[in-house]
Enzyme design. Structure first.
Site, PDB file in Angstrom:
ATOM      1  N   SER A 111       0.745  -1.285  -0.101  1.00  0.00           N
ATOM      2  CA  SER A 111      -0.055  -0.136   0.114  1.00  0.00           C
ATOM      3  C   SER A 111       0.790   1.328   0.110  1.00  0.00           C
ATOM      4  CB  SER A 111      -0.744  -0.028   1.200  1.00  0.00           C
ATOM      5  OG  SER A 111      -1.432   1.286   1.531  1.00  0.00           O
ATOM      6  N   HIS A 135      -0.936  -1.076  -4.277  1.00  0.00           N
ATOM      7  CA  HIS A 135      -2.142  -0.934  -3.720  1.00  0.00           C
ATOM      8  C   HIS A 135      -2.244   0.700  -3.499  1.00  0.00           C
ATOM      9  CE1 HIS A 135      -5.850  -2.170  -1.549  1.00  0.00           C
ATOM     10  NE2 HIS A 135      -5.537  -1.110  -0.592  1.00  0.00           N
ATOM     11  N   ASP A 171      -4.759   3.608  -2.103  1.00  0.00           N
ATOM     12  CA  ASP A 171      -5.675   4.092  -1.196  1.00  0.00           C
ATOM     13  C   ASP A 171      -6.465   5.272  -1.644  1.00  0.00           C
ATOM     14  OD1 ASP A 171      -6.085   1.449   0.452  1.00  0.00           O
ATOM     15  OD2 ASP A 171      -4.263   1.813   1.154  1.00  0.00           O
ATOM     16  N   MET A 180      -8.944   7.947  -0.254  1.00  0.00           N
ATOM     17  CA  MET A 180      -9.983   8.365   0.702  1.00  0.00           C
ATOM     18  C   MET A 180     -10.401   9.854   0.692  1.00  0.00           C
ATOM     19  SD  MET A 180      -7.783   6.795   4.013  1.00  0.00           S
ATOM     20  CE  MET A 180      -6.938   5.274   3.847  1.00  0.00           C
ATOM     21  N   HIS A 206      -8.015   0.941  -4.396  1.00  0.00           N
ATOM     22  CA  HIS A 206      -9.121   0.864  -3.513  1.00  0.00           C
ATOM     23  C   HIS A 206      -9.922   2.092  -2.918  1.00  0.00           C
ATOM     24  CE1 HIS A 206      -9.633  -0.375   1.090  1.00  0.00           C
ATOM     25  NE2 HIS A 206     -10.808  -0.167   0.511  1.00  0.00           N
ATOM     26  N   MET A 222     -12.093   4.350  -1.212  1.00  0.00           N
ATOM     27  CA  MET A 222     -12.905   4.513   0.145  1.00  0.00           C
ATOM     28  C   MET A 222     -13.494   5.919  -0.101  1.00  0.00           C
ATOM     29  SD  MET A 222     -10.106   3.065   2.488  1.00  0.00           S
ATOM     30  CE  MET A 222      -8.718   3.071   1.249  1.00  0.00           C
ATOM     31  N   MET A 227     -11.831  -6.212   4.529  1.00  0.00           N
ATOM     32  CA  MET A 227     -11.073  -5.230   5.475  1.00  0.00           C
ATOM     33  C   MET A 227     -10.886  -5.782   6.802  1.00  0.00           C
ATOM     34  SD  MET A 227     -10.392  -2.272   3.834  1.00  0.00           S
ATOM     35  CE  MET A 227      -9.559  -1.794   5.232  1.00  0.00           C
ATOM     36  N   GLY A 256      -9.352   3.724   6.683  1.00  0.00           N
ATOM     37  CA  GLY A 256      -9.152   5.156   7.048  1.00  0.00           C
ATOM     38  C   GLY A 256      -7.764   5.531   7.285  1.00  0.00           C
ATOM     39  N   PHE A 257      -6.972   4.655   7.812  1.00  0.00           N
ATOM     40  CA  PHE A 257      -5.559   4.902   8.418  1.00  0.00           C
ATOM     41  C   PHE A 257      -4.698   3.588   8.091  1.00  0.00           C
ATOM     42  CE2 PHE A 257      -8.537   7.452  10.582  1.00  0.00           C
ATOM     43  CZ  PHE A 257      -8.186   8.667  10.677  1.00  0.00           C
ATOM     44  N   GLY A 258      -3.657   3.769   7.676  1.00  0.00           N
ATOM     45  CA  GLY A 258      -2.580   2.617   7.820  1.00  0.00           C
ATOM     46  C   GLY A 258      -1.915   2.703   9.266  1.00  0.00           C
ATOM     47  N   GLY A 259      -1.364   1.439   9.236  1.00  0.00           N
ATOM     48  CA  GLY A 259      -0.710   1.175  10.661  1.00  0.00           C
ATOM     49  C   GLY A 259      -1.434   0.941  12.010  1.00  0.00           C
ATOM     50  N   ASP A 264      -6.760  -6.822   3.931  1.00  0.00           N
ATOM     51  CA  ASP A 264      -6.277  -5.282   3.866  1.00  0.00           C
ATOM     52  C   ASP A 264      -6.322  -4.876   5.397  1.00  0.00           C
ATOM     53  OD1 ASP A 264      -5.275  -2.843   3.260  1.00  0.00           O
ATOM     54  OD2 ASP A 264      -6.999  -2.305   2.021  1.00  0.00           O
ATOM     55  N   GLY A 265      -5.099  -4.580   5.902  1.00  0.00           N
ATOM     56  CA  GLY A 265      -5.063  -3.956   7.180  1.00  0.00           C
ATOM     57  C   GLY A 265      -4.384  -4.658   8.313  1.00  0.00           C
ATOM     58  N   GLY A 266      -3.257  -4.244   8.770  1.00  0.00           N
ATOM     59  CA  GLY A 266      -2.653  -4.589   9.939  1.00  0.00           C
ATOM     60  C   GLY A 266      -1.838  -6.138   9.613  1.00  0.00           C
ATOM     61  N   GLY A 273       1.072  -2.073   4.387  1.00  0.00           N
ATOM     62  CA  GLY A 273       1.615  -0.816   4.083  1.00  0.00           C
ATOM     63  C   GLY A 273       2.668  -0.444   5.209  1.00  0.00           C
TER      64      GLY A 273
HETATM   65  C1  DX5 Z   1      -6.728   1.400   5.296  1.00  0.00           C
HETATM   66  C2  DX5 Z   1      -6.188   0.947   3.938  1.00  0.00           C
HETATM   67  C3  DX5 Z   1      -5.137  -0.062   3.897  1.00  0.00           C
HETATM   68  C4  DX5 Z   1      -3.859   0.377   4.618  1.00  0.00           C
HETATM   69  C5  DX5 Z   1      -2.997  -0.850   5.035  1.00  0.00           C
HETATM   70  O1  DX5 Z   1      -7.976   2.173   5.231  1.00  0.00           O
HETATM   71  O2  DX5 Z   1      -7.160   0.396   3.229  1.00  0.00           O
HETATM   72  O3  DX5 Z   1      -4.770  -0.358   2.643  1.00  0.00           O
HETATM   73  O4  DX5 Z   1      -3.104   1.483   3.794  1.00  0.00           O
HETATM   74  O5  DX5 Z   1      -2.050  -0.336   5.690  1.00  0.00           O
HETATM   75  P1  DX5 Z   1      -1.333  -1.299   7.198  1.00  0.00           P
HETATM   76  O6  DX5 Z   1      -0.748  -2.439   6.213  1.00  0.00           O
HETATM   77  O7  DX5 Z   1      -0.424  -0.301   7.395  1.00  0.00           O
HETATM   78  O8  DX5 Z   1      -2.440  -1.496   7.796  1.00  0.00           O
HETATM   79 ZN    ZN Z   2      -6.627  -0.427   0.975  1.00  0.00          ZN
END
Ligand code: DX5
Ligand code: ZN
Length: 218
Positions: free
Chosen positions: A8, A33, A35, A37, A66, A68, A137, A142-145, A175-177, A197
């Site tokens: 990502s 990927h 994202d 938003m 993706h 959002m 999901m 909404g957020f990475g990490g 996707d996510g974490g 990401g």
């Molecule tokens: C969250 C995004 C994800 C995110 C993944 O809303 O859709 O794609 O960037 O990042 P990590 O791997 O850091 O959770």
């Molecule tokens: Zn994503």
């Protein structure tokens, strides 16, 4: 069954975007990927067309977009113009999901349906056969990490069962974490495409980080 990694770009250093994309180009990443938003569907704004215009100039990997955003239909043509492999829209943001999926496919792009952690997988029942991908999901978007939501493993299994029962060819993207510790369980549950990401971009050696990730499953 092959598995794929989709780093990502949200977690990249945007001050060095060209350089970071070139590192992904050199790595074993399967996709990039992207994202998007809008600050309405999710409580954050990421980037829009200006940044993606720059991104596609350098990216040699296919894009996995993706969305959002609310009311994605009005922007599908513009996103399709980047010739991505996938455009995914959220089931929660589409009033006429079947129409949106067909619109994406009319532009020759594979269509994904993303589902938030609170949305029942059973709601995909009537759309899975028309989808090329289901994006599960594993964090609230909404957020990475963020931290992986453990219940997502069950949701991936349910998605896999639904796809099998409908004889659909849809792939499952998660996707996510995701990190090197939980990836095995996620693959075991049925994921085909892994988005990562923070786990990739926090490392100083991004190429090694993508390649290590990929070695987990090939
Ligand atoms: C969250 C995004 C994800 C995110 C993944 O809303 O859709 O794609 O960037 O990042 P990590 O791997 O850091 O959770
Ligand atoms: Zn994503």
């Amino acid at each position: 069954m092959a598995h794929f990694i989709s780093p990502s770009i949200l977690s990249a250093d945007f001050g060095r975007l060209k350089e970071q994309i070139e590192l992904l180009n050199e790595s074993k990443a399967d996709f990039i990927h992207v994202d998007v938003m809008d600050g309405v569907f999710v409580p954050n704004i990421s980037f829009g067309f200006t940044i993606i215009d720059s991104l596609v100039k350098y990216a040699k990997k296919p894009l996995d977009i993706h969305l959002m955003i609310v009311d994605p239909d009005k922007f599908i043509e513009r996103f399709a113009s980047y010739k991505p492999s996938y455009i995914s829209v959220h089931i929660e943001s589409c009033l006429h999901l079947n129409r949106t999926i067909n619109l994406i496919k009319d532009f020759g792009v594979k269509a994904g349906v993303a589902v938030n952690p609170h949305t029942s997988i059973s709601l995909l029942d009537e759309i899975v056969s028309d989808s090329d991908m289901i994006l599960v999901m594993s964090v609230n978007p909404g957020f990475g990490g963020q931290k992986f939501i453990q219940n997502s493993l069950l949701r991936i299994q349910k998605t896999k069962e639904l796809i099998t029962s409908k004889c659909s060819n849809a792939l499952i993207e998660v996707d996510g974490g995701i990190d090197n510790d939980n990836i095995y369980a996620i693959l075991e549950a049925g994921a085909d495409i892994i988005v990562a990401g923070n786990a990739i971009f926090k490392n100083s050696d991004i190429i090694a980080s993508v390649n290590n990730f990929r070695e987990n499953f090939n």
